[in-house]
Design a protein around this motif. Structure first.
Motif, PDB file in Angstrom:
ATOM      1  N   ALA A 102       8.248   5.524   1.094  1.00 33.98           N
ATOM      2  CA  ALA A 102       8.242   5.849  -0.334  1.00 33.98           C
ATOM      3  C   ALA A 102       6.957   5.393  -0.999  1.00 33.98           C
ATOM      4  O   ALA A 102       6.334   6.136  -1.772  1.00 33.98           O
ATOM      5  N   LEU A 103       6.518   4.183  -0.709  1.00 27.63           N
ATOM      6  CA  LEU A 103       5.294   3.659  -1.303  1.00 27.63           C
ATOM      7  C   LEU A 103       4.054   4.377  -0.771  1.00 27.63           C
ATOM      8  O   LEU A 103       3.098   4.607  -1.518  1.00 27.63           O
ATOM      9  N   LEU A 104       4.063   4.751   0.493  1.00 30.95           N
ATOM     10  CA  LEU A 104       2.944   5.507   1.049  1.00 30.95           C
ATOM     11  C   LEU A 104       2.760   6.822   0.305  1.00 30.95           C
ATOM     12  O   LEU A 104       1.649   7.186  -0.088  1.00 30.95           O
ATOM     13  N   HIS A 105       3.853   7.532   0.087  1.00 30.87           N
ATOM     14  CA  HIS A 105       3.773   8.791  -0.651  1.00 30.87           C
ATOM     15  C   HIS A 105       3.267   8.550  -2.072  1.00 30.87           C
ATOM     16  O   HIS A 105       2.452   9.319  -2.599  1.00 30.87           O
ATOM     17  N   ALA A 106       3.736   7.480  -2.684  1.00 30.70           N
ATOM     18  CA  ALA A 106       3.368   7.208  -4.079  1.00 30.70           C
ATOM     19  C   ALA A 106       1.876   6.943  -4.235  1.00 30.70           C
ATOM     20  O   ALA A 106       1.221   7.528  -5.108  1.00 30.70           O
ATOM     21  N   VAL A 107       1.310   6.077  -3.404  1.00 31.12           N
ATOM     22  CA  VAL A 107      -0.114   5.756  -3.562  1.00 31.12           C
ATOM     23  C   VAL A 107      -1.007   6.847  -2.988  1.00 31.12           C
ATOM     24  O   VAL A 107      -2.209   6.878  -3.277  1.00 31.12           O
ATOM     25  N   SER A 108      -0.424   7.748  -2.198  1.00 33.50           N
ATOM     26  CA  SER A 108      -1.216   8.853  -1.652  1.00 33.50           C
ATOM     27  C   SER A 108      -1.517   9.921  -2.693  1.00 33.50           C
ATOM     28  O   SER A 108      -2.444  10.722  -2.501  1.00 33.50           O
ATOM     29  N   VAL A 109      -0.763   9.956  -3.795  1.00 35.79           N
ATOM     30  CA  VAL A 109      -0.954  11.004  -4.808  1.00 35.79           C
ATOM     31  C   VAL A 109      -2.378  10.983  -5.357  1.00 35.79           C
ATOM     32  O   VAL A 109      -3.098  11.987  -5.271  1.00 35.79           O
ATOM     33  N   GLY A 172       2.510  -5.038  -4.576  1.00 33.30           N
ATOM     34  CA  GLY A 172       1.193  -5.632  -4.419  1.00 33.30           C
ATOM     35  C   GLY A 172       0.536  -5.236  -3.107  1.00 33.30           C
ATOM     36  O   GLY A 172      -0.669  -4.953  -3.064  1.00 33.30           O
ATOM     37  N   MET A 173       1.302  -5.220  -2.026  1.00 32.14           N
ATOM     38  CA  MET A 173       0.747  -4.818  -0.739  1.00 32.14           C
ATOM     39  C   MET A 173       0.295  -3.363  -0.768  1.00 32.14           C
ATOM     40  O   MET A 173      -0.776  -3.015  -0.251  1.00 32.14           O
ATOM     41  N   ALA A 174       1.105  -2.507  -1.379  1.00 37.03           N
ATOM     42  CA  ALA A 174       0.759  -1.089  -1.451  1.00 37.03           C
ATOM     43  C   ALA A 174      -0.534  -0.873  -2.224  1.00 37.03           C
ATOM     44  O   ALA A 174      -1.408  -0.092  -1.821  1.00 37.03           O
ATOM     45  N   LEU A 175      -0.690  -1.578  -3.338  1.00 36.33           N
ATOM     46  CA  LEU A 175      -1.892  -1.406  -4.157  1.00 36.33           C
ATOM     47  C   LEU A 175      -3.108  -2.098  -3.543  1.00 36.33           C
ATOM     48  O   LEU A 175      -4.243  -1.661  -3.765  1.00 36.33           O
ATOM     49  N   THR A 176      -2.891  -3.132  -2.768  1.00 32.87           N
ATOM     50  CA  THR A 176      -3.999  -3.730  -2.027  1.00 32.87           C
ATOM     51  C   THR A 176      -4.536  -2.726  -1.009  1.00 32.87           C
ATOM     52  O   THR A 176      -5.756  -2.584  -0.827  1.00 32.87           O
ATOM     53  N   ALA A 177      -3.622  -2.010  -0.351  1.00 31.79           N
ATOM     54  CA  ALA A 177      -4.036  -0.965   0.584  1.00 31.79           C
ATOM     55  C   ALA A 177      -4.777   0.151  -0.150  1.00 31.79           C
ATOM     56  O   ALA A 177      -5.811   0.643   0.317  1.00 31.79           O
ATOM     57  N   PHE A 178      -4.271   0.546  -1.301  1.00 31.16           N
ATOM     58  CA  PHE A 178      -4.909   1.574  -2.127  1.00 31.16           C
ATOM     59  C   PHE A 178      -6.346   1.166  -2.473  1.00 31.16           C
ATOM     60  O   PHE A 178      -7.285   1.947  -2.324  1.00 31.16           O
ATOM     61  N   ASP A 179      -6.509  -0.071  -2.918  1.00 33.37           N
ATOM     62  CA  ASP A 179      -7.831  -0.574  -3.300  1.00 33.37           C
ATOM     63  C   ASP A 179      -8.761  -0.627  -2.090  1.00 33.37           C
ATOM     64  O   ASP A 179      -9.940  -0.234  -2.174  1.00 33.37           O
ATOM     65  N   ALA A 180      -8.247  -1.097  -0.964  1.00 27.83           N
ATOM     66  CA  ALA A 180      -9.065  -1.203   0.239  1.00 27.83           C
ATOM     67  C   ALA A 180      -9.541   0.172   0.703  1.00 27.83           C
ATOM     68  O   ALA A 180     -10.687   0.333   1.147  1.00 27.83           O
ATOM     69  N   VAL A 181      -8.671   1.164   0.596  1.00 26.41           N
ATOM     70  CA  VAL A 181      -9.037   2.521   1.004  1.00 26.41           C
ATOM     71  C   VAL A 181     -10.126   3.091   0.098  1.00 26.41           C
ATOM     72  O   VAL A 181     -11.100   3.682   0.577  1.00 26.41           O
TER      73      VAL A 181
END
Length: 220
Positions: A102-109, A172-181
């Motif tokens: 669910a979080l992967l799909h969300a930050v992938s938008v 927080g983990m999901a958005l850390t991944a988003f920022d790193a990408v």
């Protein structure tokens, strides 16, 4: 190719533009945003002036300040839709889906939007990450997104983020991944040679998934 502003330059409000005056106002805001982002990409954020932005858009400096409080606010418009889209996508995911999916799909938008329009978006992303004042605003937005995602994830999991650590940690983990990408994608000079943001976020979540989907935190 003429400049076109990236997807995330819209005004904060998402209400339909139903009147001629509203449509005209939105058109002027879009013209100002496109002019500003073009100048920022060509000259750098600090070198571009409000006078130049207004002239490029064909309006007065006074008109600029009717729409934006500062140059920073133009770029903030670029960020404004990201959090809302991520939360909306998370809310729309199937109820039984694993948190990592669910979080992967969300930050992938927003990352998919970046990848689809790399030629136009990449200069803006680099501008944000390399300009201290803009980076500070970006991090402010990320903090707000974390709270929004934690609230939505808490509702999905039946956990109150105020009393349970997991929703906020997961967000927080999901958005850390988003920022790193975003940082990895924008670091190279050749965007074509760099993996697409969607591929990079997939790699990041492959690392995070065991923690996101693992055993629940113990009750206190």
């Amino acid at each position: 190719m003429p400049w076109r502003a990236p997807r995330y330059h819209r005004a904060v409000t998402t209400r339909p533009e139903s009147t001629l005056a509203q449509r005209k106002r939105q058109l002027v805001a879009t013209e100002l945003t496109e002019a500003a982002l073009q100048l920022f990409a060509l000259k750098g954020f600090d070198a571009a002036t409000v006078d130049e932005i207004a002239t490029t858009a064909g309006v007065s400096k006074r008109t600029f300040f009717r729409y934006f409080a500062s140059k920073e606010d133009v770029v903030v418009q670029f960020l404004a839709g990201m959090g809302a889209d991520m939360r909306a996508d998370l809310a729309a995911r199937p109820a039984g889906e694993r948190p990592s999916e669910a979080l992967l799909h969300a930050v992938s938008v927003p990352l998919a939007a970046c990848g689809d329009h790399a030629e136009r978006v990449l200069p803006v992303v680099r501008l944000i990450l390399r300009t201290p004042s803009l980076l500070a605003r970006f991090l402010e937005h990320q903090a707000a997104w974390r709270e929004e995602l934690a609230e939505e994830l808490g509702a999905r999991l039946g956990r109150d983020p105020e009393t349970d650590l997991r929703p906020r940690l997961a967000a927080g983990m999901a958005l850390t991944a988003f920022d790193a990408v975003l940082r990895r994608w924008s670091a190279g000079e050749d965007a074509v040679a760099t993996a697409a943001p969607e591929a990079l976020i997939g790699e990041a979540f492959a690392v995070l998934a065991p923690a996101l989907d693992g055993t629940d935190l113990p009750e206190r």
